[in-house]
Design a protein around this motif. Structure first.
Motif, short mmCIF file in Angstrom:
data_model
loop_
_atom_site.label_atom_id
_atom_site.label_comp_id
_atom_site.label_asym_id
_atom_site.label_seq_id
_atom_site.Cartn_x
_atom_site.Cartn_y
_atom_site.Cartn_z
N SER A 63 1.00 -4.18 -4.33
CA SER A 63 1.96 -3.90 -3.27
C SER A 63 3.25 -3.41 -3.90
O SER A 63 3.41 -3.44 -5.12
CB SER A 63 2.24 -5.16 -2.44
N ILE A 64 4.22 -3.00 -3.07
CA ILE A 64 5.50 -2.55 -3.61
C ILE A 64 6.23 -3.69 -4.31
O ILE A 64 7.04 -3.46 -5.20
CB ILE A 64 6.39 -1.92 -2.52
N ASP A 66 4.68 -6.05 -6.19
CA ASP A 66 4.09 -6.06 -7.54
C ASP A 66 4.80 -5.04 -8.43
O ASP A 66 5.22 -5.35 -9.55
CB ASP A 66 2.60 -5.69 -7.48
N THR A 67 4.91 -3.83 -7.92
CA THR A 67 5.51 -2.74 -8.70
C THR A 67 6.95 -3.06 -9.07
O THR A 67 7.37 -2.87 -10.22
CB THR A 67 5.45 -1.43 -7.90
N SER A 111 -2.37 -5.67 1.23
CA SER A 111 -3.21 -5.03 0.21
C SER A 111 -4.35 -5.93 -0.27
O SER A 111 -5.23 -5.47 -0.98
CB SER A 111 -2.36 -4.59 -0.99
N ASP A 151 5.95 -6.51 1.21
CA ASP A 151 4.83 -6.21 0.31
C ASP A 151 3.89 -5.13 0.87
O ASP A 151 2.67 -5.30 0.90
CB ASP A 151 4.05 -7.48 -0.02
N GLN A 154 1.11 -0.48 -2.13
CA GLN A 154 1.67 0.59 -2.96
C GLN A 154 1.01 1.91 -2.65
O GLN A 154 1.63 2.99 -2.77
CB GLN A 154 1.52 0.25 -4.44
N GLU A 157 3.00 3.60 0.01
CA GLU A 157 4.29 4.04 -0.54
C GLU A 157 4.10 5.32 -1.34
O GLU A 157 4.90 6.26 -1.24
CB GLU A 157 4.89 2.94 -1.42
N ASP A 158 3.05 5.38 -2.13
CA ASP A 158 2.78 6.56 -2.96
C ASP A 158 2.37 7.76 -2.12
O ASP A 158 2.75 8.90 -2.42
CB ASP A 158 1.68 6.26 -3.98
N PRO A 210 12.15 -4.48 -3.41
CA PRO A 210 11.16 -3.42 -3.15
C PRO A 210 11.49 -2.66 -1.87
O PRO A 210 12.00 -3.25 -0.93
CB PRO A 210 9.85 -4.21 -2.97
N PRO A 211 11.24 -1.34 -1.86
CA PRO A 211 10.63 -0.50 -2.89
C PRO A 211 11.63 0.16 -3.85
O PRO A 211 11.30 1.13 -4.51
CB PRO A 211 9.92 0.56 -2.06
#
Length: 511
Positions: A63-64, A66-67, A111, A151, A154, A157-158, A210-211
């Protein structure tokens, strides 16, 4: 006794009893669990990334959060393991039983349930949440579920920028549909998005969460993407539209069979004018409009506060007539997240700068980031929480409210004698009862947090938990703090509390 004397005595006694009753309504000095309505629930909470761990297990994708955690935190602090709630959920539910919790608030990892953000459901993720919910129900604990807590997958988001794209409305609604369908026969209380106002300020204005989207000169990090001038407004706009879409779906497809409720939560402060001047009082209301009204007024009136539209101008999006109608009345309850106060003073010069972010648009000086990043403990001010709850009654039609988060921040350590947390909870629960007796429509209180968690702004450096988690122990053993014992005794109804008294008066009970 002469008849006239007897009559005077009776009148005086009646007056004194009436005065005592009125004073009891005006302010709660002593209280017990039985002083709250039978249907009022007391619980505690966590969120998925903060407690579950198992970040790479059984099909879960990043998830964002995590990143963000892997990019920002030092010494490998992240939620990869967290409290290992994914594997230890039965043990944790048993601790909830021992504490006497009546409800548990947690979030679902999007996620983990739908790894790509859309498309096939992950059977392992589905099994985990079914197991957790069933365990809670079997122990008589009411589940309160949040769909999004900082969260976003990701993958989304990408693909299109997540919450800054209208595409998110479709994907969030489909995700909510899966959750309602799979868990709604046992879950009656749903929160769509956790504190979207704080999420937008941290994630799209300052870049502190995040993000991590922001732009100079407003970034407090080295982010190279985003635009602090308009993206916070855009993200909240799409969150509100996603919320109303999910609520519309629930009411059309599930409510008649499941009889549940869908709401949203909002982060708030006690807004205190720095001086008694009319300018500072107006600035405090403007600050409240920008932080709280930003989320609540579209749900009540179908549009943003006038002060926001005036100060932000064309940078704040507009709702169509249809969107406005769908937003009005789209929240069955409001989750209030409250920790502390801020002092506010008028700062009109902020509007004169050619490049502005949302904090400048407030045209007020909020002690906001200082509060969030401070390591100091919060003061105990029940009167301020009471006042903020009463503002919802006065300004927003007295909606049903759950206190979704309220707790004391301390530095992480192995001491189990968290007296300051006990004092904080004791005072603020009394403030909630004050607000109830003022007529506020409050339905429940959740102490933050059940365990010592991975905190969004501090990693493992700060602590809010009723239970200490020994991170040096491979088994991550849990230990009850004094606050857990205090909460248990309060919920059992075996002690009467004085909300502003020294803890010493009851502390001996928990040793």
């Amino acid at each position: 006794m002469e008849p006239e004397t007897s009559l005077n005595f009776t009148l005086m006694l009646t007056f004194l009893l009436y005065l005592n009753l009125v004073m009891g309504v005006l302010s709660v000095d002593h209280y017990r669990r039985v002083d709250f309505p039978d249907e009022f629930v007391f619980g505690s909470g966590t969120s998925a990334y903060q407690v579950e761990g198992a970040s790479n297990e059984d099909g879960r994708t990043p998830s964002i959060w995590d990143t963000f955690a892997h990019a920002v935190y030092e010494h490998g602090e992240n939620g990869d393991l967290a409290c290992d709630g994914y594997h230890k959920y039965k043990e944790d539910v048993q601790l909830m039983v021992e504490t006497g919790l009546e409800a548990y608030r947690f979030s679902i990892s999007w996620s983990r349930l739908i790894p790509n953000g859309r498309g096939p459901v992950n059977p392992k993720g589905l099994q985990y949440y079914n197991n957790l919910i069933n365990e809670l129900i079997s122990k008589g604990i009411q589940p309160h579920v949040t769909l999004h807590n900082c969260d976003l997958p990701q993958a989304l988001e990408d693909e299109y920028g997540g919450w800054v794209s209208r595409d998110i409305i479709r994907d969030f609604t489909n995700y909510a549909d899966v959750c309602f369908r799979e868990f709604g026969d046992r879950v009656q209380y749903w929160t769509t998005v956790n504190e979207p106002n704080a999420f937008a300020l941290g994630g799209y204005d300052q870049g502190t969460s995040p993000p991590q989207r922001c732009s100079p000169p407003f970034c407090t990090t080295n982010s190279t993407r985003g635009n602090s001038t308009y993206e916070p407004y855009l993200a909240v706009h799409h969150i509100l539209l996603s919320h109303s879409s999910a609520v519309r779906l629930y009411r059309r497809k599930y409510r008649d069979q499941q009889h549940g409720y869908v709401g949203i939560s909002v982060y708030t402060f006690g807004f205190i004018p720095l001086t008694d001047s009319e300018k500072d009082k107006a600035a405090s209301q403007r600050a409240r409009d920008f932080l709280v009204g930003w989320i609540i007024e579209p749900l009540v009136h179908g549009d943003y506060p006038i002060s926001m539209k005036k100060n932000a101008g064309a940078r704040i999006p507009t709702f169509t007539t249809r969107e406005s109608e769908q937003l009005k009345g789209s929240s069955d309850f409001i989750g209030v997240i409250y920790y502390n106060n801020v002092n506010v003073t008028d700062n009109p010069d902020a509007l004169k700068t050619p490049l502005r972010d949302i904090l400048a648009d407030m045209a007020a000086s909020l002690i906001y980031l200082q509060d969030l990043f401070s390591e100091e403990e919060y003061p105990v001010t029940p009167w301020s929480l009471r006042e903020e709850l009463n503002n919802f009654q006065l300004n927003y039609g007295n909606p049903p409210i759950f206190i979704h988060e309220n707790g004391q921040r301390t530095m992480s350590n192995s001491s189990l004698q968290d007296v300051s947390r006990v004092k904080y909870l004791q005072g603020n629960i009394g403030g909630v009862l004050d607000a109830l007796r003022d007529g506020s429509n409050i339905k429940g209180y959740f102490a933050w947090s059940f365990l010592d968690l991975f905190e969004l702004l501090a990693g493992y450096k700060s602590s809010f938990g009723l239970y200490y988690v020994d991170r040096d122990d491979p088994e991550l053993k849990r230990y009850p703090k004094l606050s857990a014992k205090w909460y248990k005794w309060f919920l059992r109804g075996t002690i009467e509390l004085k909300k502003d008294a020294s803890f010493d008066s009851v502390g001996h009970l928990f040793q």
